[in-house]
Design an enzyme around this catalytic site. Structure first.
Site, short mmCIF file in Angstrom:
data_model
loop_
_atom_site.label_atom_id
_atom_site.label_comp_id
_atom_site.label_asym_id
_atom_site.label_seq_id
_atom_site.Cartn_x
_atom_site.Cartn_y
_atom_site.Cartn_z
N CYS A 154 1.13 -1.32 0.52
CA CYS A 154 -0.22 -0.17 -0.25
C CYS A 154 0.90 1.28 0.06
CB CYS A 154 -0.79 0.28 1.14
SG CYS A 154 -2.11 1.53 1.27
N CYS A 155 1.72 1.27 0.67
CA CYS A 155 3.05 2.24 0.71
C CYS A 155 3.70 2.42 -0.34
CB CYS A 155 3.84 2.07 2.24
SG CYS A 155 3.20 3.04 3.40
N CYS A 237 -0.28 8.59 7.73
CA CYS A 237 -2.23 8.38 7.00
C CYS A 237 -3.07 8.35 7.30
CB CYS A 237 -2.03 7.02 5.73
SG CYS A 237 -0.83 6.92 4.41
N CYS A 240 -3.31 4.39 9.51
CA CYS A 240 -1.91 4.25 9.91
C CYS A 240 -1.48 5.01 11.12
CB CYS A 240 -1.19 4.16 8.59
SG CYS A 240 -1.64 2.72 7.62
N CYS A 265 7.76 3.55 5.44
CA CYS A 265 7.25 3.32 4.59
C CYS A 265 8.08 2.35 2.78
CB CYS A 265 6.39 4.10 4.52
SG CYS A 265 7.04 5.34 3.48
#
Length: 287
Positions: A154-155, A237, A240, A265
Site C-alpha cells: 500500500c505504501c 496516513c 496508520c 514506508c
C-alpha cells in the site's frame, strides 16, 4: 544574510517580534513531545539564532549545488521548519507533498494554510488512481493491517511510486528526518547518497532535537499541523497513525501494530541503523 528568528516572525505575521530569550507560552504541542535527552541542550537566544542561521545557510548551499533540488514535505513539524526557512528567505527550492488519498483532513488543510501564510504554494503529488483501485479491489481498503507485505504494498502504491516520479531527473532531495525520531534513524547523516532513488539526499535537521524544532516553530509563529496538539509527533496516513502514549518514542504511533524495526514506508528504505534513540517523555514542560 538570512532572515533572523526575530525578524522573520514580525515580517511574516505583521506582529511585533518577540525576543528569542522570552519564555514561550506553554502548550500541549511541544511540551508533550519534549525529550528528556534535550533537556540540557543549549536554549539561549544566541544558540537558537545560530542554529537557524546555519540551517538557512545550508539550504542556500544545497540550492546552489543542486538547482533542481526539492523538499518532500510531510506537512508535519520538521518539514514546516524547512518550509519556513525556504519560503521566508526566498531560497530557490521547490516543495511538494504526497497526497496519498488517506491523509487526515488536518494534514490536507495545511496546504491551504501554507499558501495563506507565505503567499507561496506547495505542489501536490498523488498516486495513480488505477493502481490504488486495483489494490483495494484485490485486498481491501484496509488490508495493510493484515501483514507487513500488504502494508508495504500500500505504501509503495500511495507513496513510493509517486515519490519516485517526483524525484525523476533530479539530482537531490531534502527531508525533515532527525536521528532521535526512531531506531531506524539513529545514525542518519546530514548528507548521503540515496541508493533507493539514485540521487543525493540531504537531512539538514538530522542533529536537531525535538526541543530545537519547537523552539524555532514557536518563536517564528510558523503554522503547524493541528494534530500535533492532539498527541501526534509523527503524522502519516489517517488509518496508520495514532497519538503516542507517555514514554513512547516519537514514531510509536506510526504502524503501531508492527515492530519498531519495520517502521519505514519505503520513502527512506536506506535507514537501516538500529542505534537506540532518545525516548520521548510525554511531559508538560514549557520552552
Amino acid at each position: 544574510m538570512s532572515t533572523t528568528l526575530h525578524d522573520s516572525a514580525a515580517a511574516l505575521d505583521g506582529a511585533p517580534g518577540t525576543p528569542l530569550g522570552d519564555a514561550f507560552p506553554a502548550s500541549a504541542t511541544a511540551d508533550a513531545f519534549a525529550t528528556s535527552a534535550a533537556a540540557d541542550a543549549p536554549r539561549s537566544p544566541a544558540a537558537a539564532e545560530a542554529r537557524y542561521d546555519a540551517l538557512v545557510s545550508t539550504l542556500r548551499d544545497i540550492a546552489d549545488e543542486h538547482p533542481d533540488v526539492v523538499l518532500a514535505s510531510s506537512l508535519a513539524a520538521e518539514d514546516m521548519v524547512l518550509t519556513h526557512a525556504i519560503f521566508a528567505n526566498d531560497i530557490a527550492i521547490d516543495i511538494f507533498t504526497l497526497d496519498t488519498g488517506r491523509l487526515n483532513p488536518e494534514t490536507l488543510g495545511m496546504i491551504d494554510t501554507i499558501t495563506a501564510h507565505y503567499g507561496k504554494t506547495v505542489r501536490v503529488v498523488r498516486p495513480d488512481p488505477i493502481a490504488v483501485d486495483r489494490y483495494v479491489n484485490e485486498h481491501g481498503a484496509n488490508a495493510f493491517y493484515e501483514s507487513v507485505p500488504l502494508r508495504k504494498a500500500c505504501c509503495d502504491i500511495r507513496k513510493v511510486v509517486p515519490l519516485r516520479g517526483a524525484l525523476a531527473g533530479r539530482s537531490a532531495w531534502i527531508t525533515g528526518q532527525r536521528r532521535e525520531q526512531a531506531v531506524t534513524r539513529g545514525e542518519l547523516p546530514e548528507r548521503e547518497h540515496d541508493p533507493v532513488f539514485g540521487l543525493e539526499k540531504y537531512n539538514p535537521l538530522a542533529l536537531w532535537t525535538q526541543d530545537d524544532v519547537w523552539q524555532t516553530l514557536r518563536q517564528l509563529g510558523v503554522p503547524t499541523n493541528p494534530l500535533h496538539d492532539r498527541g501526534y509527533p509523527s503524522i502519516g496516513c489517517e488509518p496508520c497513525t495514532r497519538a503516542i502514549r507517555p514514554g513512547e518514542d516519537l514514531r510509536a504511533g506510526r504502524w503501531w501494530w508492527e515492530s519498531s524495526d519495520s517502521k519505514e514506508c519505503g520513502l527512506h528504505a536506506g535507514n537501516v541503523s538500529a542505534i537506540p534513540v532518545s525516548v520521548v517523555e510525554f511531559s508538560k514542560r514549557s520552552g
